[in-house]
Design a protein around this motif. Structure first.
Motif, PDB file in Angstrom:
ATOM      1  N   MET A   1      -0.017  -7.145   1.154  1.00 43.18           N
ATOM      2  CA  MET A   1       0.453  -5.757   1.088  1.00 43.18           C
ATOM      3  C   MET A   1      -0.085  -5.095  -0.177  1.00 43.18           C
ATOM      4  SD  MET A   1       4.366  -4.367   1.083  1.00 43.18           S
ATOM      5  CE  MET A   1       4.815  -5.613  -0.131  1.00 43.18           C
ATOM      6  N   GLN A   2      -0.709  -3.950  -0.011  1.00 43.85           N
ATOM      7  CA  GLN A   2      -1.305  -3.225  -1.135  1.00 43.85           C
ATOM      8  C   GLN A   2      -0.347  -2.140  -1.609  1.00 43.85           C
ATOM      9  OE1 GLN A   2      -4.309  -3.879  -2.696  1.00 43.85           O
ATOM     10  NE2 GLN A   2      -3.589  -2.376  -4.177  1.00 43.85           N
ATOM     11  N   LEU A   3       0.186  -2.308  -2.819  1.00 47.56           N
ATOM     12  CA  LEU A   3       1.079  -1.300  -3.375  1.00 47.56           C
ATOM     13  C   LEU A   3       0.257  -0.220  -4.081  1.00 47.56           C
ATOM     14  CD1 LEU A   3       3.917  -3.481  -4.926  1.00 47.56           C
ATOM     15  CD2 LEU A   3       3.726  -2.550  -2.640  1.00 47.56           C
ATOM     16  N   PRO A   4       0.730   1.019  -4.058  1.00 45.56           N
ATOM     17  CA  PRO A   4      -0.032   2.095  -4.702  1.00 45.56           C
ATOM     18  C   PRO A   4      -0.020   1.984  -6.224  1.00 45.56           C
ATOM     19  CG  PRO A   4       2.065   2.913  -3.855  1.00 45.56           C
ATOM     20  CD  PRO A   4       1.942   1.512  -3.377  1.00 45.56           C
ATOM     21  N   ASP A   5      -1.190   2.103  -6.821  1.00 43.65           N
ATOM     22  CA  ASP A   5      -1.241   2.158  -8.287  1.00 43.65           C
ATOM     23  C   ASP A   5      -1.396   3.595  -8.774  1.00 43.65           C
ATOM     24  OD1 ASP A   5      -3.865   2.645  -7.627  1.00 43.65           O
ATOM     25  OD2 ASP A   5      -4.654   0.793  -8.484  1.00 43.65           O
ATOM     26  N   HIS A   6      -1.494   4.506  -7.828  1.00 44.54           N
ATOM     27  CA  HIS A   6      -1.500   5.937  -8.136  1.00 44.54           C
ATOM     28  C   HIS A   6      -0.896   6.610  -6.911  1.00 44.54           C
ATOM     29  CE1 HIS A   6      -2.848   9.423 -10.489  1.00 44.54           C
ATOM     30  NE2 HIS A   6      -3.065   9.996  -9.327  1.00 44.54           N
ATOM     31  N   CYS A   7       0.415   6.613  -6.829  1.00 47.60           N
ATOM     32  CA  CYS A   7       1.103   6.897  -5.568  1.00 47.60           C
ATOM     33  C   CYS A   7       0.885   8.332  -5.081  1.00 47.60           C
ATOM     34  CB  CYS A   7       2.593   6.613  -5.698  1.00 47.60           C
ATOM     35  SG  CYS A   7       3.429   6.552  -4.083  1.00 47.60           S
ATOM     36  N   SER A   8       0.506   8.429  -3.807  1.00 47.83           N
ATOM     37  CA  SER A   8       0.348   9.725  -3.154  1.00 47.83           C
ATOM     38  C   SER A   8       0.899   9.668  -1.727  1.00 47.83           C
ATOM     39  CB  SER A   8      -1.127  10.143  -3.133  1.00 47.83           C
ATOM     40  OG  SER A   8      -1.910   9.184  -2.435  1.00 47.83           O
ATOM     41  N   LEU A   9       1.901   8.813  -1.522  1.00 51.51           N
ATOM     42  CA  LEU A   9       2.460   8.652  -0.185  1.00 51.51           C
ATOM     43  C   LEU A   9       3.174   9.905   0.310  1.00 51.51           C
ATOM     44  CD1 LEU A   9       3.927   5.031  -0.412  1.00 51.51           C
ATOM     45  CD2 LEU A   9       1.886   5.777   0.843  1.00 51.51           C
ATOM     46  N   CYS A  10       3.767  10.660  -0.604  1.00 55.40           N
ATOM     47  CA  CYS A  10       4.493  11.874  -0.221  1.00 55.40           C
ATOM     48  C   CYS A  10       3.808  13.095  -0.823  1.00 55.40           C
ATOM     49  CB  CYS A  10       5.959  11.787  -0.664  1.00 55.40           C
ATOM     50  SG  CYS A  10       6.251  12.295  -2.376  1.00 55.40           S
ATOM     51  N   PRO A  11       4.215  14.288  -0.443  1.00 55.30           N
ATOM     52  CA  PRO A  11       3.557  15.498  -0.954  1.00 55.30           C
ATOM     53  C   PRO A  11       3.693  15.714  -2.462  1.00 55.30           C
ATOM     54  CG  PRO A  11       4.709  15.982   1.081  1.00 55.30           C
ATOM     55  CD  PRO A  11       5.138  14.614   0.671  1.00 55.30           C
ATOM     56  N   ARG A  12       4.593  14.990  -3.115  1.00 55.63           N
ATOM     57  CA  ARG A  12       4.698  15.122  -4.581  1.00 55.63           C
ATOM     58  C   ARG A  12       3.433  14.615  -5.265  1.00 55.63           C
ATOM     59  NH1 ARG A  12       9.225  18.351  -5.590  1.00 55.63           N
ATOM     60  NH2 ARG A  12      10.918  17.669  -4.227  1.00 55.63           N
ATOM     61  N   ARG A  13       2.833  13.572  -4.668  1.00 57.86           N
ATOM     62  CA  ARG A  13       1.634  12.947  -5.240  1.00 57.86           C
ATOM     63  C   ARG A  13       1.812  12.740  -6.749  1.00 57.86           C
ATOM     64  NH1 ARG A  13      -0.440  16.221  -1.046  1.00 57.86           N
ATOM     65  NH2 ARG A  13      -1.749  15.031   0.398  1.00 57.86           N
TER      66      ARG A  13
END
Length: 304
Positions: A1-13
């Motif tokens: 599983m690859q976790l985000p290191d610069h999260c942009s999963l939601c519109p907040r980015r």
């Protein structure tokens, strides 16, 4: 599983380095948290069926949220972090347990901040015999990229369309871009699922339900939301199930923003009448008796 290191999963980015344990705007870090997993009987009838039946919607409530709604009825998990840390393997076990209990569908509530875990768990569960339709229960604040990433996993989108006015979205949910973001996301949801498909018993197997909660003092914005829904229907040519909700209860910090009362019958009927005039009638309306605190489930970590 690859976790985000610069999260942009939601519109907040927000760019949180979650792989290093940093928490995002939503409150999520590098460990999955859930607060409840149980059969739920208070969704739309095409999802949860008759409340008197033993079956229901197999609902998993996740901790955290990208929206900051001042009136959130689930604020203990969305804003205050209540939940239990679990692995993606345990999440897959939960999906299978809900299926074994007779759930009509799997209902994932506010799951986007945990997308890598959810996808891994669905792959795991499907490999072990999971076969329920998957409903994605969202506030509507989703990126088009995230909706696309779920194309092979989500059969039913159970989405809010909260606001048409950006200033109201900013005041009540801290998201002035909400109207544009939700509109684009919902159009993509419809493109992926098509018009509603039901089984022989009337349970939804595929499609989009668009919910709108009428807020006290803001029925004019609700009517504008209806116009936005109608525009989506006309532009895409794809049908959906509108669900107009009267259940607002002044939870959390609602009173601080002028939401200290419940919706009046006049306010709600005004919105319903407009929906009828537009032909948005193939869906659901709530009785005023739905505005009761007992409709909020207990977040006691059941099932997790």
């Amino acid at each position: 599983m690859q976790l985000p290191d610069h999260c942009s999963l939601c519109p907040r980015r927000c760019g949180a380095n979650r792989s290093a344990g940093q928490r995002g705007f939503c409150g999520a870090g590098d460990r999955l948290f859930a607060a409840r997993a149980a059969l739920h009987h208070w969704e739309e009838p095409c999802l949860s069926g008759d409340p008197e039946d033993e079956s229901g919607s197999g609902t998993v409530f996740f901790s955290g949220c990208a929206l900051k709604c001042c009136y959130c009825q689930n604020y203990r998990i969305s804003q205050e972090g209540l939940g239990k840390a679990i692995s993606s393997s345990r999440l897959a076990d939960i999906f299978l347990e809900l299926q074994q209990k007779g759930a009509k569908n799997l209902n994932l509530v506010t799951a986007t901040q945990w997308l890598p875990w959810v996808i891994e768990a669905l792959d795991d569960a499907r490999g072990r015999g999971f076969s329920l339709p998957v409903a994605y229960n969202t506030g509507g604040y989703e990126t088009v990229d995230t909706v696309r990433a779920l194309a092979d996993y989500v059969d039913i989108w159970l989405t809010d369309y909260k606001y048409a006015d950006a200033s109201l979205a900013k005041e009540l949910s801290g998201a002035p871009d909400y109207p544009d973001v939700a509109d684009a996301a919902i159009r993509q949801m419809l493109c992926q699922t098509g018009s509603p498909v039901f089984d022989k018993d009337g349970y939804l197997q595929r499609g989009v339900i668009i919910r709108h909660l009428v807020l006290p003092g803001h029925s004019d914005d609700s009517i504008q939301v209806l116009h936005c829904m109608d525009a989506i229907r006309r532009d895409t040519g794809i049908e959906f199930l509108p669900s107009l909700m009267s259940q607002f209860t002044p939870f959390y910090h609602a009173a601080d923003h002028g939401l200290s009362r419940r919706v009046t019958t006049y306010e709600y009927r005004k919105v319903v009448n407009e929906a009828v005039a537009m032909g948005l009638t193939h869906g659901y309306m709530q009785e005023k008796s739905s505005a009761r605190e007992e409709y909020t489930p207990p977040f006691d970590l059941e099932g997790v």
